[in-house]
Design an enzyme around this catalytic site. Structure first.
Site, PDB file in Angstrom:
ATOM      1  N   LYS A 173      48.028  36.225  47.888  1.00 26.85           N
ATOM      2  CA  LYS A 173      48.161  36.576  46.479  1.00 26.85           C
ATOM      3  C   LYS A 173      47.191  35.741  45.631  1.00 26.85           C
ATOM      4  O   LYS A 173      47.025  34.546  45.859  1.00 26.85           O
ATOM      5  CB  LYS A 173      49.599  36.379  46.016  1.00 26.85           C
ATOM      6  CG  LYS A 173      50.589  37.311  46.711  1.00 26.85           C
ATOM      7  CD  LYS A 173      51.991  37.126  46.160  1.00 26.85           C
ATOM      8  CE  LYS A 173      52.967  38.122  46.780  1.00 26.85           C
ATOM      9  NZ  LYS A 173      53.346  37.770  48.159  1.00 26.85           N
ATOM     10  N   GLU A 175      58.495  45.089  54.221  1.00 28.73           N
ATOM     11  CA  GLU A 175      59.391  44.132  53.555  1.00 28.73           C
ATOM     12  C   GLU A 175      60.189  44.795  52.437  1.00 28.73           C
ATOM     13  O   GLU A 175      59.897  45.924  52.017  1.00 28.73           O
ATOM     14  CB  GLU A 175      58.592  42.964  52.996  1.00 28.73           C
ATOM     15  CG  GLU A 175      57.658  43.347  51.866  1.00 28.73           C
ATOM     16  CD  GLU A 175      57.263  42.140  51.018  1.00 28.73           C
ATOM     17  OE1 GLU A 175      58.107  41.706  50.208  1.00 28.73           O
ATOM     18  OE2 GLU A 175      56.122  41.671  51.156  1.00 28.73           O
TER      19      GLU A 175
END
Length: 310
Positions: free
Chosen positions: A161, A26
Site C-alpha cells: 500500500k 480476503e
C-alpha cells in the site's frame, strides 16, 4: 485438531480434491476497505472475475467462531452491511474470536492462514501491509510481513500500500527471505501507481513461470510465501506526485487525530478516497480485479503443472 475451527465450502473442497484451481480472497476489503454497497458489489465482481479466468474463488472470513473458506453470498452481504463493526482479524485475534464464537474480517495475514489450512496455494488481494512510515520510532510493522515469511501461500497484489515506507518494506522482506516478484515489470508497483522507483527481486513474465518458481520453493521445503506484484492497469493508475501529496496529508491528519494501530489503514484509505473525490476507490477496485485475473491464471498454471508431473 484445527478442523473444529475450519469450515470449507463444498465447492472449494471438491475443487481441491480434484486438483482444480482455487484462489483465496480476503474479507477485510469488504468490511473495512469500502463503503456499502460498493464493497459487496466489488467482492462479488472479484469472485466472478476469478471464475471467468478458470478458477474457483474462496473468500475467507470468520463467522461464528469458524474460519470460513468459501464464503456464501449471504456471508459477504453480512460483512458488507455490518462494516466496521466486524472486528478486523489478524493472527493475534484468531484465538479469542474462534474460542468465543465471534465474527471477523480476515486481513492478508489471516486469509493466508485460512488458505493454508484449507490447502490453497494462491491468494489474490489489493495490496499487502508493510513497514509504516516512521516505523523507526513507532515500530509499526504489519503482521502481513511475518506471515509471508512463515506461511506457504503465494500472494498476488498490486504491491505494498502506498501509505507505507516501500523501501523499508522491501528490506524487511529480504531479511525474511520472501521473494518479491514483478509480473512483467522490474519495478515495484505502488498500489495506486504502477511505479515506485524501487526494484523487485525478479521479473517473471508468465503465470507459468510464477507457478514454476513457487513450486520449486515448496519442493525444496523452503517455508514461507512469495509476493507477486502486479501493476495496476496503466489507464487506472493515479499520478504519483498527486497521490503521494494526498497520502502525506492524510498521514498528517491521522497523526493529529492520534489514529494508529489497526485503525490506521482503514482511516487512511477512506480519507484518501474522500480527498481524491472517489478516484482512489475506482483505482482500488480495478487493481483488485486485475490481481484476481492474474491469481486465477497462476492457479490454473499450477494445476496444469501438477497434472503433468503425475
Amino acid at each position: 485438531m484445527f478442523e473444529q475451527y475450519l469450515s470449507v465450502s463444498e465447492e472449494v473442497k471438491e475443487a481441491l480434491q480434484s486438483n482444480q484451481p482455487v484462489v483465496a480472497l480476503e474479507s477485510t476489503i469488504i468490511s473495512h476497505g469500502m463503503p456499502y454497497p460498493k464493497n459487496v458489489e466489488t467482492a462479488l465482481l472479484v469472485e466472478k472475475t476469478v471464475r471467468e479466468n478458470g478458477a474457483v474463488p474462496a473468500t475467507v472470513c470468520v463467522i461464528g467462531g469458524k474460519i470460513v473458506v468459501g464464503a456464501t453470498r449471504e456471508d459477504i452481504e453480512y460483512l458488507g452491511k455490518t462494516g466496521l463493526k466486524v472486528p478486523k482479524a489478524s493472527r493475534r485475534d484468531l484465538p479469542v474470536l474462534l474460542s468465543k464464537g465471534m465474527d471477523g474480517a480476515t486481513t492478508v495475514t489471516t486469509t493466508m492462514i485460512g488458505a493454508e489450512l484449507a490447502g490453497i496455494s494462491v491468494f489474490a488481494t489489493g495490496g499487502v501491509g508493510g513497514v509504516h512510515r516512521g516505523a523507526e520510532v513507532t515500530m509499526d510493522i504489519s503482521a502481513d510481513l511475518e506471515e509471508l515469511a512463515r506461511t506457504n501461500v503465494m500472494v498476488v497484489c498490486a504491491g505494498c500500500k502506498s501509505i507505507l515506507d516501500l523501501g523499508l518494506t522491501l528490506e524487511y522482506l529480504e531479511t525474511k527471505g520472501v521473494p518479491v516478484i514483478g509480473y512483467q515489470t522490474e519495478e515495484l508497483p505502488a498500489f495506486y501507481t504502477d511505479r515506485s522507483g524501487l526494484k523487485v527481486d525478479y521479473r517473471l513474465d508468465t503465470p507459468e513461470e510464477i507457478a514454476a518458481a513457487f513450486m520449486a520453493k515448496m519442493e525444496l521445503g523452503m517455508n514461507g510465501g512469495m509476493l507477486i506484484t502486479n501493476p495496476i492497469p496503466h489507464e487506472y493508475a493515479m499520478d504519483p506526485d498527486e497521490i503521494n501529496k494526498t497520502i502525506d496529508q492524510a498521514i498528517r491528519d491521522a497523526n493529529e487525530l492520534g489514529i494508529k494501530g489497526k485503525a490506521l489503514t482503514p482511516y487512511l484509505l477512506d480519507h484518501i478516497q474522500k480527498m481524491t473525490g472517489g478516484r482512489s476507490l475506482e483505482s482500488n477496485i480495478q487493481l483488485v480485479l486485475n490481481n484476481a485475473r492474474l491469481g486465477a491464471k497462476i492457479a490454473c498454471a499450477m494445476c496444469d503443472a501438477q497434472e503433468e508431473s503425475l
